[in-house]
Write a protein that holds these residues in place. Sequence first.
Motif, PDB file in Angstrom:
ATOM      1  N   THR A   1      -2.772  12.041   4.177  1.00 29.56           N
ATOM      2  CA  THR A   1      -3.052  12.381   5.397  1.00 29.56           C
ATOM      3  C   THR A   1      -2.104  13.268   6.142  1.00 29.56           C
ATOM      4  N   LEU A   2      -2.738  13.964   7.239  1.00 34.00           N
ATOM      5  CA  LEU A   2      -1.481  14.713   8.257  1.00 34.00           C
ATOM      6  C   LEU A   2      -0.749  13.861   8.784  1.00 34.00           C
ATOM      7  N   GLU A   3      -1.403  12.441   9.179  1.00 33.44           N
ATOM      8  CA  GLU A   3      -0.523  11.417   9.984  1.00 33.44           C
ATOM      9  C   GLU A   3       0.493  10.907   9.019  1.00 33.44           C
ATOM     10  N   GLU A   4       0.128  10.697   7.831  1.00 27.17           N
ATOM     11  CA  GLU A   4       1.174  10.128   6.672  1.00 27.17           C
ATOM     12  C   GLU A   4       2.366  11.431   6.561  1.00 27.17           C
ATOM     13  N   LEU A   5       1.977  12.401   6.385  1.00 30.10           N
ATOM     14  CA  LEU A   5       2.996  13.523   6.225  1.00 30.10           C
ATOM     15  C   LEU A   5       3.786  13.523   7.602  1.00 30.10           C
TER      16      LEU A   5
END
Length: 83
Positions: free
Chosen positions: A51-55
Motif C-alpha cells: 500500500t502507499l502507507e507501507e511504501l
Amino acid sequence: MSVSLDSLKNEYGRQWIISDAVAGGWYAVRRTLLSDQVKERGLSNVRCGRTLEELAHNLAEERRLAAPCSAHASLRPSLQRVS
C-alpha cells in the motif's frame, strides 16, 4: 493513516521515482543509484510496499538509515587548499 501518491511525491520525489506496480502495490526507485559501499550499510536502491502507507513507512526508514551517512559525509574535512 491515509497517504496519497501526491503527498509521497512531495515528500520523497526529489530522491525517488514512485510508481504503481503491474501486479499490485507500489515501488520507489532512487533517482541516483547508491554505491556498493553505501548499500552495505543497509540502504536500498528500490523500496516496495503493498500500500502507499507501507511504501511511505519504508521510505521513511530509508531516510532514517541514510541520516548517519549524510552526517558523516558533512564531517569530512574540506579538500580546499589553505594558502
